[in-house]
Design a protein around this motif. Structure first.
Motif, PDB file in Angstrom:
ATOM      1  N   SER A  12       5.830  10.320  -6.009  1.00  0.00           N
ATOM      2  CA  SER A  12       6.017  10.863  -4.908  1.00  0.00           C
ATOM      3  C   SER A  12       7.437  11.166  -4.337  1.00  0.00           C
ATOM      4  N   SER A  13       7.924  11.967  -3.669  1.00  0.00           N
ATOM      5  CA  SER A  13       9.559  12.118  -2.949  1.00  0.00           C
ATOM      6  C   SER A  13       9.271  11.676  -1.904  1.00  0.00           C
ATOM      7  N   LEU A  14      10.001  10.582  -1.551  1.00  0.00           N
ATOM      8  CA  LEU A  14      10.193  10.051  -0.319  1.00  0.00           C
ATOM      9  C   LEU A  14      11.697  10.290   0.198  1.00  0.00           C
ATOM     10  N   GLY A  15      11.962  10.077   1.365  1.00  0.00           N
ATOM     11  CA  GLY A  15      13.209  10.230   1.805  1.00  0.00           C
ATOM     12  C   GLY A  15      13.781   8.616   2.178  1.00  0.00           C
ATOM     13  N   GLU A  16      15.030   8.885   2.597  1.00  0.00           N
ATOM     14  CA  GLU A  16      15.775   7.290   2.812  1.00  0.00           C
ATOM     15  C   GLU A  16      14.925   6.639   3.947  1.00  0.00           C
TER      16      GLU A  16
ATOM     17  N   GLY B 125       7.480   5.607 -11.439  1.00  0.00           N
ATOM     18  CA  GLY B 125       7.996   6.475 -10.756  1.00  0.00           C
ATOM     19  C   GLY B 125       8.158   6.156  -9.361  1.00  0.00           C
ATOM     20  N   LYS B 126       8.379   4.804  -9.029  1.00  0.00           N
ATOM     21  CA  LYS B 126       8.462   4.329  -7.667  1.00  0.00           C
ATOM     22  C   LYS B 126       9.548   4.682  -7.040  1.00  0.00           C
TER      23      LYS B 126
ATOM     24  N   THR C 138      12.842   4.237  -4.803  1.00  0.00           N
ATOM     25  CA  THR C 138      13.535   3.380  -4.421  1.00  0.00           C
ATOM     26  C   THR C 138      14.933   3.988  -3.999  1.00  0.00           C
ATOM     27  N   LEU C 139      15.799   3.176  -3.314  1.00  0.00           N
ATOM     28  CA  LEU C 139      17.102   3.854  -2.798  1.00  0.00           C
ATOM     29  C   LEU C 139      18.108   3.943  -3.771  1.00  0.00           C
ATOM     30  N   VAL C 140      17.919   3.102  -4.988  1.00  0.00           N
ATOM     31  CA  VAL C 140      18.804   3.446  -6.199  1.00  0.00           C
ATOM     32  C   VAL C 140      18.400   4.648  -6.859  1.00  0.00           C
ATOM     33  N   ALA C 141      17.300   4.760  -6.784  1.00  0.00           N
ATOM     34  CA  ALA C 141      16.722   6.191  -7.666  1.00  0.00           C
ATOM     35  C   ALA C 141      17.229   7.167  -6.762  1.00  0.00           C
TER      36      ALA C 141
ATOM     37  N   MET D 235       1.027  -1.051   0.159  1.00  0.00           N
ATOM     38  CA  MET D 235      -0.249   0.106   0.025  1.00  0.00           C
ATOM     39  C   MET D 235       0.781   1.300  -0.009  1.00  0.00           C
ATOM     40  N   LEU D 236       2.011   1.324   0.881  1.00  0.00           N
ATOM     41  CA  LEU D 236       3.070   2.392   0.735  1.00  0.00           C
ATOM     42  C   LEU D 236       3.584   2.554  -0.488  1.00  0.00           C
ATOM     43  N   ASP D 237       3.772   1.304  -1.145  1.00  0.00           N
ATOM     44  CA  ASP D 237       4.531   1.387  -2.485  1.00  0.00           C
ATOM     45  C   ASP D 237       3.691   2.104  -3.543  1.00  0.00           C
ATOM     46  N   LEU D 238       2.128   1.781  -3.680  1.00  0.00           N
ATOM     47  CA  LEU D 238       1.422   2.354  -4.327  1.00  0.00           C
ATOM     48  C   LEU D 238       0.985   3.731  -4.224  1.00  0.00           C
ATOM     49  N   ALA D 239       0.948   4.137  -2.963  1.00  0.00           N
ATOM     50  CA  ALA D 239       1.011   5.411  -2.573  1.00  0.00           C
ATOM     51  C   ALA D 239       2.002   6.374  -2.877  1.00  0.00           C
ATOM     52  N   ALA D 240       3.191   5.749  -3.032  1.00  0.00           N
ATOM     53  CA  ALA D 240       4.596   6.480  -3.287  1.00  0.00           C
ATOM     54  C   ALA D 240       4.695   6.937  -4.561  1.00  0.00           C
ATOM     55  N   GLU D 241       4.047   6.228  -5.526  1.00  0.00           N
ATOM     56  CA  GLU D 241       4.171   6.595  -6.949  1.00  0.00           C
ATOM     57  C   GLU D 241       4.347   7.863  -7.307  1.00  0.00           C
TER      58      GLU D 241
END
Length: 301
Positions: free
Chosen positions: A173-177, A251-252, A254-257, A165-171
């Motif tokens: 979006s800008s998430l921190g580490e 637009g997921k 990831t730490l690589v991105a 659910m968090l992954d879908l919501a994060a598409e």
């Protein structure tokens, strides 16, 4: 002593898949009225169609570290893999990740249809808890109950499903580490953590050893996801058996991105080092698990 993790995973997969084949037989069990052919076929397609078998392999190896290697562990490992396979079936659906390829074959909803895929996932999820209750898993019913509860929490709202659910919501979006690490520790890491923890617990490990293996599972879970994200950026679709580049296209987060490929490789190396440190007290007995940690970090598919 070194152990070829790929060879060991393959050897354990042979035993494990023979057990899973039996558990997914078309004949109904006691208190089951019937097993519809198409549903069984779709479940078998989802669960017996190959894959790395990392989660069951990790559970089997963790139990073996503490001296247990019987069919009860295989049944518990089958329960865990049923959860994993159900999640893949549902994640591939058009309403989720909308994938057409999995393990080099059409996804379940493509090979069958969407309704059958949903039901196959539902049935695999339900079967998992039937299997954890099997007396072969452990003679102590209380321990089986704890394993069932832990599996529900690893797979459910506070674990894999919540992470999805968090992954879908994060598409887009800008998430921190910290946010990405939490997402990944739930979506991917929770079941891997469960595998290592429960393998040790089923083998009668001490509470200190169980906690050490729990942390080992957490480290392996993060390494697995980092390697997966790196492969999505750099891997070949034919080798992967699934589409590459989909995370970036969707637009997921990831730490690589966020951090880049060079940082990711350095972090993978650090995680392997931590895993080896956690296993150091067991000496040569832990060579199999150490090999598994290295395999997770450097795999090419």
């Amino acid at each position: 002593m070194t152990v070829d993790a790929a060879d060991q995973l393959a050897a354990d997969a042979g035993r494990f898949e023979a057990m899973l084949e039996t558990l997914l037989a078309p004949e109904p069990l006691e208190e089951e009225l019937a097993r519809p052919d198409r549903l069984v076929e779709a479940m078998r397609y989802a669960a017996l169609g190959g894959g790395k078998r990392l989660r069951p392999g990790l559970m089997i190896a963790a139990a073996r570290l503490f001296g247990r290697d019987d069919e009860g562990v295989l049944v518990a490992a089958a329960a865990l893999e049923c959860i994993h396979c159900y999640s893949l079936v549902h994640d591939d659906l058009p309403a989720m990740d909308d994938d057409d390829l999995r393990r080099g074959r059409p996804t379940v909803h493509r090979a069958f249809d969407e309704a059958t895929a949903i039901l196959a996932g539902d049935a695999l999820l339900t079967l998992a808890f039937d299997l954890v209750a099997d007396p072969r898993v452990h003679a102590d019913a209380g321990l089986r109950l704890a394993a069932s509860r832990d599996l529900a929490r690893a797979a459910g709202i506070g674990g894999m499903a919540g992470g999805q659910m968090l992954d879908l919501a994060a598409e887009h979006s800008s998430l921190g580490e910290a946010e990405i690490r939490l997402l990944q520790s739930m979506k991917t890491g929770a079941l891997i953590r469960y595998a290592a923890r429960t393998g040790a617990r089923l083998a009668g490990a001490s509470s200190q050893d169980i906690e050490r293996l729990t942390r080992f599972g957490e480290v392996i879970g993060l390494a697995f996801q980092l390697a997966d994200d790196l492969l999505d950026v750099e891997g070949d679709a034919a080798a992967l058996g699934k589409a590459a580049g989909k995370d970036a296209a969707a637009g997921k987060a990831t730490l690589v991105a966020l951090k880049g490929a060079e940082w990711t490789r350095a972090e993978l190396s650090r995680l392997v080092g931590e895993a080896e440190t956690l296993l150091a007290p067991y000496g040569a007995r832990a060579a199999e698990l150490a090999g598994l940690a290295r395999f997770v970090a450097v795999r090419d598919r």
